[in-house]
Each structure stands twice: as C-alpha cells, then as structure tokens.
Motif scaffolding. Structure first.
Motif, mmCIF file in Angstrom:
data_model
loop_
_atom_site.group_PDB
_atom_site.id
_atom_site.type_symbol
_atom_site.label_atom_id
_atom_site.label_comp_id
_atom_site.label_asym_id
_atom_site.label_seq_id
_atom_site.Cartn_x
_atom_site.Cartn_y
_atom_site.Cartn_z
ATOM 1 N N SER B 4 32.339 35.369 29.382
ATOM 2 C CA SER B 4 33.560 35.849 30.037
ATOM 3 C C SER B 4 33.611 35.281 31.457
ATOM 4 O O SER B 4 32.601 34.909 32.035
ATOM 5 C CB SER B 4 33.601 37.375 30.051
ATOM 6 N N THR B 6 34.683 35.865 35.368
ATOM 7 C CA THR B 6 34.936 36.935 36.328
ATOM 8 C C THR B 6 35.758 36.393 37.495
ATOM 9 O O THR B 6 35.358 35.421 38.143
ATOM 10 C CB THR B 6 33.616 37.531 36.848
ATOM 11 N N LEU B 29 45.428 39.291 31.349
ATOM 12 C CA LEU B 29 44.435 39.777 30.383
ATOM 13 C C LEU B 29 45.007 39.794 28.965
ATOM 14 O O LEU B 29 44.269 39.643 27.996
ATOM 15 C CB LEU B 29 43.967 41.175 30.788
ATOM 16 N N LYS B 33 41.507 37.320 26.581
ATOM 17 C CA LYS B 33 40.779 38.590 26.512
ATOM 18 C C LYS B 33 39.509 38.607 27.366
ATOM 19 O O LYS B 33 39.085 39.644 27.850
ATOM 20 C CB LYS B 33 40.403 38.894 25.049
ATOM 21 N N ASN B 34 38.880 37.428 27.510
ATOM 22 C CA ASN B 34 37.540 37.428 28.110
ATOM 23 C C ASN B 34 37.546 37.244 29.634
ATOM 24 O O ASN B 34 36.821 36.422 30.174
ATOM 25 C CB ASN B 34 36.666 36.355 27.452
ATOM 26 N N ARG B 36 37.110 39.284 33.322
ATOM 27 C CA ARG B 36 36.772 40.501 34.072
ATOM 28 C C ARG B 36 37.292 40.328 35.493
ATOM 29 O O ARG B 36 37.323 39.219 36.013
ATOM 30 C CB ARG B 36 35.260 40.750 34.074
ATOM 31 N N LYS B 55 44.667 49.054 29.497
ATOM 32 C CA LYS B 55 43.839 47.968 28.954
ATOM 33 C C LYS B 55 43.113 47.209 30.054
ATOM 34 O O LYS B 55 42.048 46.642 29.847
ATOM 35 C CB LYS B 55 44.709 46.988 28.143
ATOM 36 N N ALA B 59 38.323 46.491 32.146
ATOM 37 C CA ALA B 59 37.893 45.127 32.494
ATOM 38 C C ALA B 59 37.763 44.958 34.005
ATOM 39 O O ALA B 59 37.506 43.864 34.482
ATOM 40 C CB ALA B 59 38.879 44.113 31.933
ATOM 41 N N SER B 60 37.938 46.046 34.748
ATOM 42 C CA SER B 60 38.046 45.931 36.211
ATOM 43 C C SER B 60 36.989 46.723 36.963
ATOM 44 O O SER B 60 36.561 47.783 36.519
ATOM 45 C CB SER B 60 39.423 46.451 36.659
#
Lengths: 356, 356
Positions: B4, B6, B29, B33-34, B36, B55, B59-60
C-alpha cells in the motif's frame, strides 16, 4: 503626409510572395480607398500580378530590386548583402526618405529589425526598439510587447516599452490614459526579478504621464484583458505569444474532435454551424496579423511570413491605422510627458523630488 | 514501501481546507483501494469530517498540529514560524522519516518549496529543485519544468531539469527514452540565450542516457506535444503555464458566447451537449491538478490552493502514481546514466574528449 496614406511594401517577403502580398493589397484597398502602394521587388514578377488586379494597379508604383533576403539569413549577413539593394531595405528606405508613411514586410524578422534599426535609427531617448503584438482578449484587443526584438532587458528598457506601448494603445484604442501592467510571476510586490521591480517603481512614480500604471500582472491576465498594455522582456513575450497560439489551436482541435464523436453531436454542430464559424473567424490568426516595430524614427510592420492574402490584408490595414493615427507623434508626446525620459536607468533622485 | 502507498497530507493547506482535502481523499480511495493517509492539522476540525466518510476513516491516521501556514506568508517567515510545528512541515517530515511515500499540500507554494528543500534537502548532484507540471497536449500528456520554483537559471540547472523531467516522464508515461526539448525563441541553432545554447550542447552529447535530446522547441510546440519533456527557466515556465490557462479559458468563453448567439445555435448546443460536456471535462483544470517538486530526497506534490474535492482527488492520484512508480529511484538511475552528472557547469573539455 497627404490625405492618402502611402504604404511601402516589401513585395518579396514571406512564403507566398509576391502573389499573396499583391492580392492582400487589393483586398486592403477595397476596404480603404485612400491608400497608395509602393511595391519593392522583382518587376518581372510584380507587373503581371498587378495586371490581374485592375483596381490596385493605378494605386501602385513598382520599384525594381533584384536582391531578396532569404527567410533563414542571419541579420548581420542580410544587412551586409541587402543594404541599399534588397526589396526589404528599399521598403524601409522609402519611409526614411519621406516617400511613404509606413513600411511592411513578411520577410525574416531578425533581418527586418536589423535593417529597420540601421536605416531609421532609434528615437532619441529610446534605448532599444521593441515589437508590439495586438492581442485579442476577453475584454478587447490589448498591446503586448516586446515579442522578441531584443532578448534580455533592464528596468529602463521595460520603461521604454511602457512608453511605446501606451502610445500605441492611445493610437489604436483612443484610450486617453491606457493602463499598463508589468508581466511577472506574482501580483504581490515582493515577487519577481529585480529589474522588473525597479521598472515597477519608476512606472509607479510616472503614472499619469500618458498612462496609468496598474502594477504586476500574471500570464493569465493577458487573456483576461486586465490591462491595455502588458510589458515584458522579449524572450518571455515571444514564449507567451507562441504558447497562447499553440493553446488556441489545441482547444480548437479538441472541439472539432468532440463534435465528430457521434451523429447527435454532428447534428448539433450542423445547427450551431453559423455560431461555430463566427468563433472560427474570431480565432483566425490571420485577422490579427502584424507586429509593430516600436521606438524607431518611422513605422515598420512585420507580417507573418506564412500567411496568405487575408493575413496581408490585415497587416496592411494595421499599417494604415498606424500611419493615420500618427503613431510617431503620439510616442513623442508620451515621451515628453514622461518625467524621466532622458534620465539614466535609475529612480528619480531625492534632489529632483526636492527641486520639483 | 509496502504494497500500500502512504500519502502524508497537509490537511490545512488551500482555500477550502480541510473539507475539500478530506473529501478529495475519500474520492481518491474509491479509485485506488491500497492507499493509506496521514492527515496533519487541527484534530478538532479533521475528526468530524472523517466521521462523514466511513470508508476513509479506517484508512486514515490524524496527527494534530496547531500551526497553519497562511497563503500569503513569506517563505522565510513560514519556515521560521512553522518548522517542526505546522501541518505543512509535519506532512513533509513524515516522508523524511520514512512513514509516508509522498507528501501533498494545497498551501502556499513558496513556503512549501522552502520547507521541502530545508527538510528533505536536494539530491546529490542536483543544484536546485524544480516544479514540474503535467501538461495535456494534442498528442498526450507531457512534462514541463520549471514552473517557478526558481527564478533564473544557468546551463547546469537546465541540464538538471532535463534529467529530472525525463525521469518523471519514464515514471508516468512508461517511455524508455523520453524526448527532451529546450524552450527557446527559435528552432535554429543560432538563436536564444547563451545559457540555453550551452545546455543544448551538453544535452546533445548526453543524448541516449535515459532520454533523447530533440533540440530547441518554441512556445507552440508545448500544445502540439512535440516532445515528452519541455525544459525552461522558472520565470518563463510560470508565464507560459499561466498564459496557456488564460488562453484556454478565453477560448472556452468565446465558445459559450457563440453558442448563445441565437436559438438555432442554442438548439445545436443542445444536440452537441454530450460532446461539449466531454470537451469541458477534458479542459477542466481540476483533472490535471498537481505540480511535482523534483530534485529533493523525497516526493512532494503541490495541489492548486483554490481547488475543490475533485481537484484534490486528481492531485492525490498523481501523488499515488509518483510513489507507486518509484520516481526517486528513476531519477537516481537517470543521474547515474548521465555522463556529466557530477561535472562542474561547463562543457566536457577537450582533454576529456581525448582521453575517451
């Protein structure tokens, strides 16, 4: 100057010379009856063309020159080879001799600028000549200079361009005190190069002397028409002009592609065709053809070399307007009003301020 | 780097922060999907927004910073006040610390460049960082740099920009040996400023080392897409970018006016509306939002400050691509291939040529 305007034409300059030049003169004469033309170039090519345009012929004089300046000739070479003998030089010489009110050529820009500067000489108080473009904007046409007559500039040269550009705006747009902006990368006082800031200070103090100083403007202010005159160094001005031309062509191409996407959009384009044709005419680069050489003792207009008779008609119309509106007198007038026009390239000193 | 990516986000930068930033992250996002996110800024403003995007929230991560850099703050001031404490600085610091793959901010460009340079430092062998723009053209997207990170340049800096720009083109466009052109006022070898000619000679000799040197290009070559990478000094690049933006808006405005001229053209516009909407999307500046800071030990993306969630989505997508394609590795690779990357800013000497 009599009631009619005499335009001295380098009939051999440009990719489609002399046919496009002569044909363009015929078109220009249909719009303005009181023009006379002096065509410089190869008589054996020009005379048969004039026979094709029976209304143009009586308004024309032909001066034979054998030498023609090539589009890729270096300015120094062109000057050495072409002085006193080429169609380009002789077109300019006729302005110097008072036979014509304005000269025009579609030839090699560098050679034309070198010859014009050598033959006509810079006006007293102007350090270097500039090339001004008439730029269509969302508000109205504006002036942008320098378009590349000179690479590199100092504060004094930007101030000269401001004087020249505002005189041109007063000639063309009948604006009593045109607004002037300096092209910069930010509108805040802090940004940009030192010579631009220095020019800004001089123009701020002189604001009111035939122009109104607006301050710094950015690239997108050109298209908005934020000011009547945008002043910049020649390298930057040339890049801006060409980038804008490229962008306009790009968007027009996107539009054509989009309208061909399917039959519904093609039907739409059919119904909108008169509107789209009006847009095409508005964006036609031939309708705003002509760079004005500024700061010399005489007016010279550069036409695009690759243009056709419609482009030459526009450039000849511009030349006519420059002569009719007495551009040179207006420049002289602006210079006289300008408080520092004979000063060295520095800010007005404290002692001047005290003695005033 | 894990699978992922970042992205470290200055949640407080830009006119509509933090809402437009957080909303843009949610949109980004949905497409990838990947990702962060680490959001830097005022927790009491960010947390309630994340509650609105269920959603995005998992991821945050949110890192509280009290200090926010103002849009009109001078870079030196911003650095003094904001170092180690502001959301802008902390967003960059996370890249330096290896916590994030890329940083992004919609804040003050000058402050962001100053902080990024101070925190991440220029890459070895690169004299000064540049800002690259992804520029849509008639052929495909291209890279233009520098967009104004630095005012003024010498030959060596133009060569650095060529290295950086071609690495970016290899990252973004999968071109093995992107073509590079130097922006100039004429395509003939004789024209232009000395430092541009000198850079041209260096690039000519190095052509093949991760890029193919095309030669000089003019302003209208940008929109044509003549080369993959256009290299220019920052002042000129900024003026070109803004002038192009202004011209595109001008032509779009002409088109709207033309289509409203009468009921027939309005009918045409109705039928062509899906095509015209496609054109509008193509010309939407939000879809190509994001300047890439190049030449530092880490990637920083500048979003337009005035944009909305759609603009942030684009800039975050660009940040993702830069990290995913390992831009920094590609720059290092191009520099290693470049024959003069550690040489002083001059042409390879005769003795080098002899010993080779």
């Amino acid at each position: 100057m009599t009631d009619s305007i005499t335009i001295s034409v380098d009939a051999m300059g440009g990719d489609h010379a002399p046919r496009a030049v002569i044909h363009g003169a015929d078109l220009a004469l249909r719009e303005r009856k009181n023009i006379r033309f002096i065509f410089h170039g190869r008589k054996e090519q020009i005379d048969p063309l004039l026979d094709e345009f029976p209304k143009l012929k009586p308004a024309s004089t032909v001066r034979h020159c054998e030498a023609v300046i090539a589009m890729d000739e270096k300015p120094s070479q062109a000057l050495r080879k072409g002085k006193n003998v080429s169609s380009m030089w002789m077109a300019i010489q006729a302005v110097k001799d008072g036979e014509a009110d304005v000269a025009i050529s579609g030839g090699n820009t560098g050679a034309l600028m070198a010859m014009a500067t050598f033959c006509l000489r810079p006006m007293e108080g102007i350090s270097r000549p500039g090339i001004a473009a008439i730029w269509p904007t969302l508000r109205s046409d504006i002036i942008v200079l320098d378009m590349g007559a000179t690479i590199g500039a100092d504060a004094r040269q930007l101030v000269d361009y401001a004087i020249l550009g505002s005189a041109l705006a007063r000639s063309l747009f009948d604006a009593e005190s045109p607004t002037v902006g300096l092209l910069n990368v930010g509108t805040e006082e802090v940004k940009g190069l030192d010579y631009i800031k220095e020019a800004g200070k001089i123009l701020q103090q002189a604001s009111g002397a035939g122009f109104t100083y607006h301050g710094f403007v950015e690239g997108d202010d050109i298209g908005k028409g934020t000011v009547d005159v945008v002043v910049t160094e020649g390298f930057v001005g040339n890049i801006a002009l060409k980038t804008a031309e490229g962008t306009a062509r790009q968007v027009a191409s996107y539009l054509r592609t989009a309208l061909k996407a399917n039959w519904v959009s093609m039907l739409g384009a059919f119904f909108a065709s008169s509107a789209l044709n009006a847009l095409r005419r508005k964006m036609d680069p031939r309708t705003v053809n002509g760079g004005v050489f500024m700061g010399l003792n005489g007016i010279v207009i550069k036409s695009h070399g690759g243009t056709d008779e419609v482009g030459y008609k526009s450039a000849l119309g511009l030349a006519y307007e420059m002569a009719r509106s007495r551009l040179i007198d207006k420049i002289g007038d602006t210079m006289q009003r300008f408080p520092v026009n004979t000063a060295p390239p520095e800010l007005p000193s404290d002692s001047e301020a005290k003695s005033a």
